[in-house]
Scaffold this motif. Structure first.
Motif, PDB file in Angstrom:
ATOM      1  N   GLY A  50      10.672  12.016 -10.747  1.00 15.44           N
ATOM      2  CA  GLY A  50      10.160  13.383 -10.712  1.00 15.44           C
ATOM      3  C   GLY A  50       9.412  13.752  -9.446  1.00 15.44           C
ATOM      4  N   LEU A  51       9.358  12.846  -8.460  1.00 17.17           N
ATOM      5  CA  LEU A  51       8.566  13.138  -7.253  1.00 17.17           C
ATOM      6  C   LEU A  51       9.084  14.354  -6.496  1.00 17.17           C
ATOM      7  CD1 LEU A  51       6.298  12.338  -5.330  1.00 17.17           C
ATOM      8  CD2 LEU A  51       7.896  10.784  -4.189  1.00 17.17           C
ATOM      9  N   SER A  52      10.405  14.549  -6.450  1.00 14.35           N
ATOM     10  CA  SER A  52      10.954  15.683  -5.692  1.00 14.35           C
ATOM     11  C   SER A  52      10.652  17.017  -6.351  1.00 14.35           C
ATOM     12  CB  SER A  52      12.466  15.529  -5.525  1.00 14.35           C
ATOM     13  OG  SER A  52      13.127  15.448  -6.780  1.00 14.35           O
ATOM     14  N   ALA A 112       1.331   6.660  -6.987  1.00 15.61           N
ATOM     15  CA  ALA A 112       0.247   7.533  -7.412  1.00 15.61           C
ATOM     16  C   ALA A 112       0.656   9.002  -7.380  1.00 15.61           C
ATOM     17  CB  ALA A 112      -0.972   7.305  -6.525  1.00 15.61           C
ATOM     18  N   ARG A 113       1.605   9.344  -6.507  1.00 16.49           N
ATOM     19  CA  ARG A 113       2.055  10.738  -6.383  1.00 16.49           C
ATOM     20  C   ARG A 113       3.220  11.063  -7.311  1.00 16.49           C
ATOM     21  NH1 ARG A 113       3.823  10.751  -0.465  1.00 16.49           N
ATOM     22  NH2 ARG A 113       4.779  12.719  -1.162  1.00 16.49           N
ATOM     23  N   ARG A 120       5.181   5.332 -10.964  1.00 15.58           N
ATOM     24  CA  ARG A 120       5.645   4.107 -10.317  1.00 15.58           C
ATOM     25  C   ARG A 120       6.795   4.428  -9.371  1.00 15.58           C
ATOM     26  NH1 ARG A 120      10.486   2.279 -12.331  1.00 15.58           N
ATOM     27  NH2 ARG A 120      11.155   3.024 -14.395  1.00 15.58           N
ATOM     28  N   VAL A 121       7.203   3.450  -8.589  1.00 16.60           N
ATOM     29  CA  VAL A 121       8.384   3.600  -7.754  1.00 16.60           C
ATOM     30  C   VAL A 121       9.599   3.035  -8.494  1.00 16.60           C
ATOM     31  CG1 VAL A 121       7.052   3.510  -5.616  1.00 16.60           C
ATOM     32  CG2 VAL A 121       8.006   1.393  -6.575  1.00 16.60           C
ATOM     33  N   GLY A 122      10.780   3.223  -7.909  1.00 21.76           N
ATOM     34  CA  GLY A 122      11.998   2.794  -8.562  1.00 21.76           C
ATOM     35  C   GLY A 122      12.360   1.349  -8.280  1.00 21.76           C
ATOM     36  N   ARG A 123      13.335   0.861  -9.030  1.00 22.43           N
ATOM     37  CA  ARG A 123      13.886  -0.476  -8.833  1.00 22.43           C
ATOM     38  C   ARG A 123      15.369  -0.353  -8.468  1.00 22.43           C
ATOM     39  NH1 ARG A 123      10.971  -0.897 -13.663  1.00 22.43           N
ATOM     40  NH2 ARG A 123      12.919  -0.783 -14.874  1.00 22.43           N
ATOM     41  N   ASP A 162       0.831  -1.203   0.000  1.00 24.86           N
ATOM     42  CA  ASP A 162       0.000   0.000   0.000  1.00 24.86           C
ATOM     43  C   ASP A 162       0.868   1.257   0.000  1.00 24.86           C
ATOM     44  OD1 ASP A 162      -2.307  -1.478  -0.041  1.00 24.86           O
ATOM     45  OD2 ASP A 162      -2.724  -1.276   2.101  1.00 24.86           O
ATOM     46  N   PHE A 163       1.964   1.210   0.749  1.00 25.15           N
ATOM     47  CA  PHE A 163       2.894   2.342   0.779  1.00 25.15           C
ATOM     48  C   PHE A 163       3.451   2.606  -0.619  1.00 25.15           C
ATOM     49  CE2 PHE A 163       7.490   3.365   0.958  1.00 25.15           C
ATOM     50  CZ  PHE A 163       7.396   4.694   1.373  1.00 25.15           C
ATOM     51  N   LEU A 164       3.911   1.550  -1.282  1.00 24.41           N
ATOM     52  CA  LEU A 164       4.467   1.715  -2.620  1.00 24.41           C
ATOM     53  C   LEU A 164       3.403   2.224  -3.590  1.00 24.41           C
ATOM     54  CD1 LEU A 164       6.684  -1.485  -3.018  1.00 24.41           C
ATOM     55  CD2 LEU A 164       7.403   0.828  -2.352  1.00 24.41           C
TER      56      LEU A 164
END
Length: 262
Positions: A258-260, A220-221, A226-229, A213-215
């Motif tokens: 791009g999240l930051s 989503a943000r 997606r998150v990284g690998r 759920d955290f990932l």
């Protein structure tokens, strides 16, 4: 502190393979980084506190050697450098990757936890890099400090402020050391990973609903969706140490989808 030297030589001509030291190399980004260097023919010493995870990193990668060590121990910097020179013969690249995180607000932060995070995330890289200066200078080497995209810019990080402060401090050291050490031929760069899914290795279980759920929430943000690998972070770390990248000095590369920027 134990040295384990499983495996045989990588098959690269003597003197052609670089010597790489990766701290926190038993899991996640550290494991992927060690394997990425080994895959290109470098010889790697991975450092970590747990023999079983280090052995798993080295399995199937004959160019990887392992050293069981806690980077916060007083004798760790000298022992790591001595071991690297003994089993690799040289140090071309030092990757300061070992990290300690602990979510808690300031009111719940005790001295023991504060010292654990600051020593692992900030003081240990300082002391290890200092110990490795002469071998790095001999090879016109590169230091790669692994920060965090969450500690970039003017963003806050409630309940994880000490970790973020240490990583922001490491970024500052990256810029400062780049200037200080340039006359010795040493480059210093940084990679600031975003949230990275490390569930394939030891740690959070891929089937842990809270972790998934955290990932999902982070994905989503994130502009990239997606998150990284770990392998993506490792690619950037390796690329920044290549001869073609030698004009990059003091830079910290954010790899976070791009999240930051949001």
């Amino acid at each position: 502190m134990t040295t384990r030297t499983e495996g045989t030589d990588s098959g690269v001509r003597p003197g052609a393979a670089r010597g790489i030291v990766v701290t926190g190399g038993g899991t996640g980004i550290g494991r992927a980084t060690a394997r990425a260097f080994a895959a290109r023919g470098d010889r790697v010493l991975v450092v970590g506190r747990t023999a079983t995870t280090l052995d798993a990193t080295a399995e199937g990668h004959p160019g990887i050697r392992t050293l069981v060590a806690d980077v916060t121990e007083p004798d760790a910097p000298d022992r790591i450098v001595e071991t690297a020179l003994g089993v690799l013969g040289r140090i071309d690249v030092l990757v300061n990757n070992a990290a300690a995180m602990g979510y808690r607000p300031l009111a719940a932060l005790d001295r023991t936890e504060a010292e654990r995070q600051l020593h692992t995330n900030l003081l240990a890289p300082v002391l290890l890099t200092r110990a490795a200066l002469d071998p790095l200078a001999e090879r016109s080497g590169t230091v790669v400090n692994i920060g965090s995209a969450g500690a970039l810019g003017l963003r806050s990080w409630p309940d994880n402020g000490l970790y973020g402060a240490a990583k922001a401090g490491l970024d500052f050291l990256t810029r400062t050391w780049a200037v200080e050490l340039a006359p010795r031929g040493i480059r210093v760069v940084g990679v600031a990973p975003g949230v990275t899914d490390v569930s394939a290795g030891p740690g959070p279980d891929a089937d842990d609903p809270a972790y998934r759920d955290f990932l999902k929430g982070i994905a989503a943000r994130t502009p990239s969706g997606r998150v990284g690998r770990p392998e993506e972070m490792a690619w950037w770390i390796v690329q920044l140490t290549r001869p073609e990248a030698e004009y990059a000095n003091g830079t910290v590369v954010a790899v976070d989808g791009g999240l930051s920027l949001t």
